[in-house]
Scaffold this motif. Structure first.
Motif, mmCIF file in Angstrom:
data_model
loop_
_atom_site.group_PDB
_atom_site.id
_atom_site.type_symbol
_atom_site.label_atom_id
_atom_site.label_comp_id
_atom_site.label_asym_id
_atom_site.label_seq_id
_atom_site.Cartn_x
_atom_site.Cartn_y
_atom_site.Cartn_z
ATOM 1 N N ARG B 46 86.995 -32.935 10.373
ATOM 2 C CA ARG B 46 85.807 -33.587 9.981
ATOM 3 C C ARG B 46 86.370 -34.757 9.044
ATOM 4 O O ARG B 46 86.895 -34.516 8.206
ATOM 5 N N CYS B 47 85.821 -35.905 9.661
ATOM 6 C CA CYS B 47 86.213 -37.027 8.839
ATOM 7 C C CYS B 47 85.427 -37.010 7.445
ATOM 8 O O CYS B 47 84.334 -36.616 7.108
ATOM 9 N N THR B 48 86.269 -37.491 6.410
ATOM 10 C CA THR B 48 85.915 -37.521 4.886
ATOM 11 C C THR B 48 85.027 -38.587 4.807
ATOM 12 O O THR B 48 84.304 -38.520 3.543
ATOM 13 N N HIS B 49 84.832 -39.387 5.539
ATOM 14 C CA HIS B 49 83.827 -40.505 5.287
ATOM 15 C C HIS B 49 82.104 -39.911 5.474
ATOM 16 O O HIS B 49 81.534 -39.732 4.509
ATOM 17 N N LEU B 50 81.825 -39.754 6.655
ATOM 18 C CA LEU B 50 80.431 -38.978 6.753
ATOM 19 C C LEU B 50 80.418 -37.787 7.749
ATOM 20 O O LEU B 50 79.594 -37.406 8.289
ATOM 21 N N GLY B 51 81.706 -37.282 8.117
ATOM 22 C CA GLY B 51 81.642 -35.963 8.644
ATOM 23 C C GLY B 51 81.779 -35.827 10.090
ATOM 24 O O GLY B 51 81.573 -34.712 10.725
ATOM 25 N N CYS B 52 81.712 -37.064 10.629
ATOM 26 C CA CYS B 52 81.962 -36.946 12.157
ATOM 27 C C CYS B 52 83.362 -36.060 12.581
ATOM 28 O O CYS B 52 84.155 -36.117 11.735
ATOM 29 N N LYS B 53 83.234 -35.977 13.820
ATOM 30 C CA LYS B 53 84.362 -35.195 14.327
ATOM 31 C C LYS B 53 85.481 -36.240 14.914
ATOM 32 O O LYS B 53 85.076 -36.778 15.828
ATOM 33 N N VAL B 63 91.725 -41.227 14.607
ATOM 34 C CA VAL B 63 90.594 -42.092 14.606
ATOM 35 C C VAL B 63 89.537 -41.685 14.844
ATOM 36 O O VAL B 63 89.185 -41.003 15.402
ATOM 37 N N CYS B 64 88.589 -41.991 13.730
ATOM 38 C CA CYS B 64 87.154 -41.336 13.821
ATOM 39 C C CYS B 64 86.278 -42.432 14.628
ATOM 40 O O CYS B 64 86.411 -43.558 14.390
ATOM 41 N N PRO B 65 85.653 -41.812 15.438
ATOM 42 C CA PRO B 65 84.851 -42.763 16.574
ATOM 43 C C PRO B 65 83.460 -43.097 15.987
ATOM 44 O O PRO B 65 82.988 -44.341 16.407
ATOM 45 N N CYS B 66 83.012 -42.872 14.781
ATOM 46 C CA CYS B 66 81.677 -43.185 14.269
ATOM 47 C C CYS B 66 81.925 -44.526 13.492
ATOM 48 O O CYS B 66 81.196 -45.445 13.801
ATOM 49 N N HIS B 67 82.598 -44.787 12.595
ATOM 50 C CA HIS B 67 82.734 -46.086 11.997
ATOM 51 C C HIS B 67 84.406 -46.513 11.509
ATOM 52 O O HIS B 67 84.829 -47.373 10.707
ATOM 53 N N GLY B 68 85.175 -45.932 12.435
ATOM 54 C CA GLY B 68 86.780 -46.512 12.568
ATOM 55 C C GLY B 68 87.623 -45.999 11.440
ATOM 56 O O GLY B 68 88.739 -46.809 11.304
ATOM 57 N N SER B 69 87.048 -44.967 10.600
ATOM 58 C CA SER B 69 88.386 -44.687 9.701
ATOM 59 C C SER B 69 89.694 -44.199 10.568
ATOM 60 O O SER B 69 89.580 -43.541 11.557
ATOM 61 N N ARG B 70 90.837 -44.396 9.811
ATOM 62 C CA ARG B 70 91.776 -44.073 10.458
ATOM 63 C C ARG B 70 92.772 -43.249 9.592
ATOM 64 O O ARG B 70 92.664 -43.524 8.275
ATOM 65 N N GLY B 80 89.833 -48.434 7.245
ATOM 66 C CA GLY B 80 88.232 -48.090 7.774
ATOM 67 C C GLY B 80 87.830 -47.508 6.318
ATOM 68 O O GLY B 80 88.298 -47.556 5.119
ATOM 69 N N PRO B 81 86.397 -46.988 6.380
ATOM 70 C CA PRO B 81 85.669 -46.847 5.143
ATOM 71 C C PRO B 81 86.184 -45.666 4.207
ATOM 72 O O PRO B 81 85.964 -45.480 3.279
ATOM 73 N N SER B 82 86.814 -44.651 5.102
ATOM 74 C CA SER B 82 87.060 -43.259 4.467
ATOM 75 C C SER B 82 88.030 -43.587 3.184
ATOM 76 O O SER B 82 89.049 -44.410 3.428
HETATM 77 S S1 FES Z 1 82.420 -40.521 9.698
HETATM 78 FE FE1 FES Z 1 84.570 -41.096 10.138
HETATM 79 S S2 FES Z 1 84.505 -43.078 9.845
HETATM 80 FE FE2 FES Z 1 82.503 -42.844 9.211
#
Ligand code: FES
Lengths: 901, 104
Positions: B46-53, B63-70, B80-82
């Motif tokens: 779970r990405c710590t930015h907004l929870g995407c897988k 790499v998070c596919p939603c907003h590109g956090s690495r 990225g934003p995280s």
């Molecule tokens: S939820 Fe992963 S980068 Fe936003």
């Protein structure tokens, strides 16, 4: 002009925005009822995909639902904008207006809940994002989340809100402010017409669960871009809240300020629109830019209803990897797969991509990868998260993909590097002289070279990604492929698929490895000649390869004779890499002769301790054993070697299942004198060698760029001298532990290069005399004779010729007469590595830690050679010398004459 | 949010041993493994930015596919934003079945 514009505008916006929006709302609601009949909230994704594949009318209805919803949103927003645009007095009461503003939230809720209810990968991510955003609201976050979204993984609450709560709320608001819930009939009909056209042309999206790109619905793609910049995304909610409050207060604002606000809203809108375009079309995999923006388009579904007949003959829509796949509706009953790649388990899309939710041929095949497994698209086929992600990660680092050593050595001989060292990758080659030389002669022998034609791997194949090793065509598949070339593709119902398996044969390795070091041909006992087929009359001793090179038969490797394959020694980590980048091949190589041929207790590993990959290999090959030999260098298993119940070490040939006993080395091998000798030094029967190589550039000659796979002008031409199959030369590898290790070498880069035509400058020809460490792959059981090293000029590095020990007047002296003339650049015989009794200080090997024997070592070798001049190598004294040569030197008889230097 | 613990399988196989996990980074649905030599770390996917897988590994980065956090292999955000580390999950081997049990 303005008139025409007005006419067009009138045609498109045939009624007020509000009324068009209402018409779409009605269409959406009615189509929703039809969808609800087949939608299964407990099996959401499956039921949606099933509608798309097997229910053309249902699919059409889904498109109608989708498109009318999008138009409803667009026209609702335009309708809102109408209020802002005109200076007419505001007619709504404050309370009604407040509810209208709140209904904006509900409109978006209805839209996004529809997006979530399709329950694909995009939806799942969108849900997680919204959930996180809502939860970030202080105090009430958790509660609101539970109220609007319900429990994770459960769609029931969202479904109820989507079809009932939110929809009813919107309907009420519409009625309250418009005083009607109906529009004029022509408006409804026109809206139906437009929505139907869109539905006919564009399928509503559904993610296939494999594509790594995740996108929100189009109206939130701009927000997705904004969120990329927000480390505290909760603030975006604050902004949205402010926006809603601003909308609410807008009608109360006095005139002069209105213009300014309108302008700012315009600008914000345009910015958001640009962000949406960027995000939708240009944001690609792994959040990188992509320029093939047309890939983002939704596929056409023009034929979706007319291909209905295919469904009449189909009973079930197959499921693979937890999702429906339409491919198998047409391509059913295909044979030839290995168990792991059976489409019933993994489907077709996980390898071939395409559209899994259509039974229309063109639509289904859109974006399909005909030949999966090339490294450029491995992450979308073999290497997806569900399949072999770790391998696709490490194969890019394998030296079989990078060609690092080949590149650094070539750059060094072209004087582009100071040392033949460093990490390089063939894909990074530019256009320097060395780069061009590589592009001309070498750059297709890497795994990343894509396979672009159907058919099995042959002697002419180079690279091919995963297929390079794992692809096999059965006879039936080959026959089917041939008929494909004769008849139209549509006329054939394919029944035989090539297999992808662990059945890796020597043929797979042959294409690349019959070149350069030529281990694949040497292993089979074939030595390249400069003959052409027309020169040969008696073929009993020759053979012609598919690329028309003529090879002479020589003694084959003893392992080949025993029926062993390349993969019986070389493991998956050696070929596909171990996850690290390597400068030269020997650092990636792991297996050593001594791993199988050892004295004393075996180093073993239990099945339960094996790594994932070896466990899998053992499982697929169905080995029942429990204890395996290990590779000393890594501690990993050699998965086809065991200790049998009698305690005997055995090897099982991977494809044939033939069991071979692993023999211990001869006692002579382990005696003192030769402790630091590699096994190959004595047991290599011959290695192919080539001398007198010259390279020059010809500007006007056409050539094939092996990396970019295209014809170009300007070729590096290689003029080869003579080919020999002789015993290898020996030399030194200085290992990390500062120990000297004797191994085998052969001429690697002994060549002159004329760059003048390349650089257009008068340049001196450059010359290098580099020997390369070699692994002959011509192992013989019997070791080479003592004299073949100690008294042999080629073994020591002097080249071919006559090396004599001459005793005169009680004094001994070594003399050497070279067979080949002196090279014009360095004055050494053409085939030499070092001059006779020369101390060489410059780099003479293709590795910085390797070198020919220094003077001291040459003297040591030749001192033994002097003994062998009189004593038979089997004599007791010579056998004793293997244990302690130095003490024997102290007890020399009078007849013994040691060399003078 | 799943708060339960869970037993994991890879490609229809149950994870029975640390050796069942490939070397380096690998993603298995809700969890991410990082194995080096014989040391294993498990993170939530779970990405710590907004929870995407998180669904991809590129150049040893998650790499998070939603907003590109690495994130790097230690679970730390690198681009990225995280701004928060990935949640590290505790796990144990169930002695009776030899299965890996991960506390989600
Ligand atoms: S939820 Fe992963 S980068 Fe936003």
């Amino acid at each position: 002009m303005i008139n025409t514009y007005q006419k067009i505008k009138k045609f498109i916006f045939f009624d007020t925005y509000g009324m068009i929006s209402l018409a779409n709302f009605l269409i959406c609601a009615v189509s929703g009822i039809f969808l609800a009949l087949v939608y299964d909230v407990n099996n959401a994704y499956d039921s949606v995909s099933l509608i798309m594949i097997s229910n053309p009318m249902g699919s059409f209805m889904r498109n109608i639902h989708y498109w009318s919803a999008q138009f409803f949103l667009i026209f609702s927003l335009l309708h809102l904008w109408e209020y802002f645009r005109t200076d007419k007095p505001f007619r709504l009461k404050r309370g009604v207006w407040l509810r209208v503003v709140i209904s904006i939230v509900f409109i978006f809720y209805v839209m996004i809940s529809g997006f979530i209810l399709k329950a694909d990968a995009d939806s799942e991510q969108a849900r997680r994002i919204i959930e996180s955003l809502i939860i970030s609201i202080p105090f009430t976050g958790e509660l609101l989340n539970f109220l609007f979204l319900g429990n994770e993984g459960d769609y029931q609450l969202i479904y109820v809100h989507h079809i009932a709560t939110a929809t009813i709320f919107i309907a009420v608001i519409i009625f309250e402010h418009a005083r009607t819930i109906w529009t004029k009939l022509p408006t409804i009909l026109a809206a139906i017409f437009i929505v139907a056209i869109f539905s006919w042309l564009f399928t509503a999206p559904l993610h296939d669960g494999l594509n790594p790109i995740m996108k929100g619905p189009w109206y939130f793609v701009g927000l997705q871009e904004i969120l990329h910049w927000l480390s505290r995304p909760g603030y975006s909610l604050l902004f949205i809240m402010l926006l809603l409050i601003a909308i609410y207060y807008f009608p109360l604002i006095k005139k002069p300020k209105v213009k300014l606000i309108r302008k700012s809203i315009y600008i914000l809108f345009i910015l958001y629109f640009i962000l949406t375009i960027i995000g939708y079309f240009f944001r690609g995999e792994n959040w990188k830019w992509r320029w093939e923006f047309w890939e983002a388009s939704t596929p056409f579904s023009l034929n979706i209803i007319s291909s209905d007949d295919i469904l009449k003959t189909t009973v079930t829509i197959p499921q693979a990897l937890n999702k429906r796949e339409s491919c198998l509706v047409c391509h059913d009953g295909m044979k030839g797969f290995s168990e792991a790649h059976n489409p019933e388990a993994i489907g077709c899309v996980s390898c071939h991509q395409g559209n899994a939710f259509s039974i229309d041929k063109d639509q289904a095949h859109k974006g399909m990868i005909l030949i999966p497994g090339n490294l450029a698209d491995a992450n979308r086929s073999c290497g997806t998260a569900q399949c072999h992600p770790d391998i696709s990660n490490r194969i890019h680092k394998s030296i079989l993909t990078t060609m690092s050593g080949v590149i650094s050595v070539d750059k060094y001989v072209f004087n582009e590097l100071e040392k033949p060292e460093g990490l390089f990758h063939v894909q990074d080659l530019k256009q320097t002289a060395a780069d061009n030389h590589l592009r001309d002669l070498c750059a297709n022998c890497h795994i990343g070279n894509p396979k672009t034609e159907l058919g099995p791997i042959t002697q002419l194949s180079r690279g091919g990604g995963c297929n390079a090793c794992h692809l096999n065509y059965s006879e039936e598949a080959k026959a089917e492929l041939e008929s494909l070339q004769k008849y139209k593709p549509d006329s054939i119902k394919y029944r035989f698929h090539p297999s992808l398996s662990l059945n890796i044969t020597n043929e797979h390795c042959f294409g690349c490895h019959s070149r350069s070091g030529r281990v694949a041909t040497s292993y089979q006992g074939l030595h390249e000649t400069k003959f052409r087929a027309k020169d040969i009359e008696d073929w009993s001793n020759y053979t012609e390869l598919e690329d028309k090179r003529v090879f002479e038969k020589m003694p084959e490797d003893i392992h080949h004779k025993a029926g062993m394959l390349c993969i019986d020694c070389h493991t998956s980590y050696e070929t596909m890499g171990d996850g690290s980048l390597h400068e030269h091949k020997e650092s990636q190589m792991q297996v050593n002769c001594k791993d199988c041929h050892f004295n004393g207790p075996a180093r073993t590993i239990l099945k339960s301790e094996l790594d994932f990959e070896n466990q899998k290999i053992i499982e697929i090959r169905e080995y029942a054993q429990n204890e395996f030999l290990t590779i000393q260098k890594t501690g990993k298993a050699l998965p086809n070697t065991f200790i049998n119940t009698d305690g005997v070490a055995q090897l099982i040939s991977k494809n044939s299942g033939k069991i071979l006993e692993l023999k211990s080395p001869h006692s002579e091998c382990t005696r003192n004198a030769h402790k630091n000798l590699s096994c190959e030094s004595c047991h290599t029967a011959w290695v192919p060698q080539c001398i007198g190589c010259h390279n020059s550039f010809e500007k006007e000659t056409e050539t094939y760029d092996l990396l970019d796979n295209k014809l170009i002008k300007g070729a590096w031409i290689e003029y080869a001298g003579e080919y020999f199959a002789d015993l290898p030369t020996l030399g030194i590898e200085e290992t990390n532990k500062m120990q000297n290790y004797i191994r085998t070498f052969a001429p690697g880069m002994v060549l002159s290069i004329d760059k003048s035509e390349y650089t257009n400058k008068k340049e001196k020809e450059s010359f290098h005399r580099l020997y390369a460490p070699t692994s002959g792959h011509t192992t013989m059981a019997k070791a080479r004779e003592c004299k073949s090293c100690h008294n042999h000029p080629l073994a020591i590095g002097y080249g071919r010729g006559k090396l004599e020990y001459i005793i005169q007047d009680g004094k001994g002296k070594w003399k050497f007469k070279a067979r080949f003339a002196k090279n014009k650049y360095d004055g050494l015989p053409e085939d030499a590595w070092i001059g006779f009794l020369e101390e060489c200080n410059d780099l003479r090997a293709t590795r910085t830690n390797m070198r020919p024997f220094n003077l001291e070592e040459q003297k040591n070798i030749l001192t033994v050679g002097a003994c062998l001049h009189c004593h038979n190598d089997k004599s007791t004294i010579m056998q004793k010398s293997l244990i302690d040569f130095d003490s024997l030197l102290k007890q020399l008889s009078e007849k013994c004459i040691l060399p003078e230097w | 949010m799943i708060k339960d613990h869970k037993r994991f399988g890879i490609a229809n196989r149950e994870l029975r041993h640390i050796n069942d996990i490939p070397n380096g980074l690998s993603i298995q649905d809700e969890v991410i493994f990082f194995k080096k030599e014989n040391a294993l770390k498990i993170y939530s996917s779970r990405c710590t930015h907004l929870g995407c897988k998180i669904n991809a590994i590129e150049e040893n980065e998650l790499v998070c596919p939603c907003h590109g956090s690495r994130y790097n292999s230690k679970g730390e955000p690198v681009k990225g934003p995280s701004v928060k580390n990935l949640k590290q999950l505790s796990f144990e081997i169930d002695k009776s079945t030899n299965e890996l049990v991960i506390q989600l």
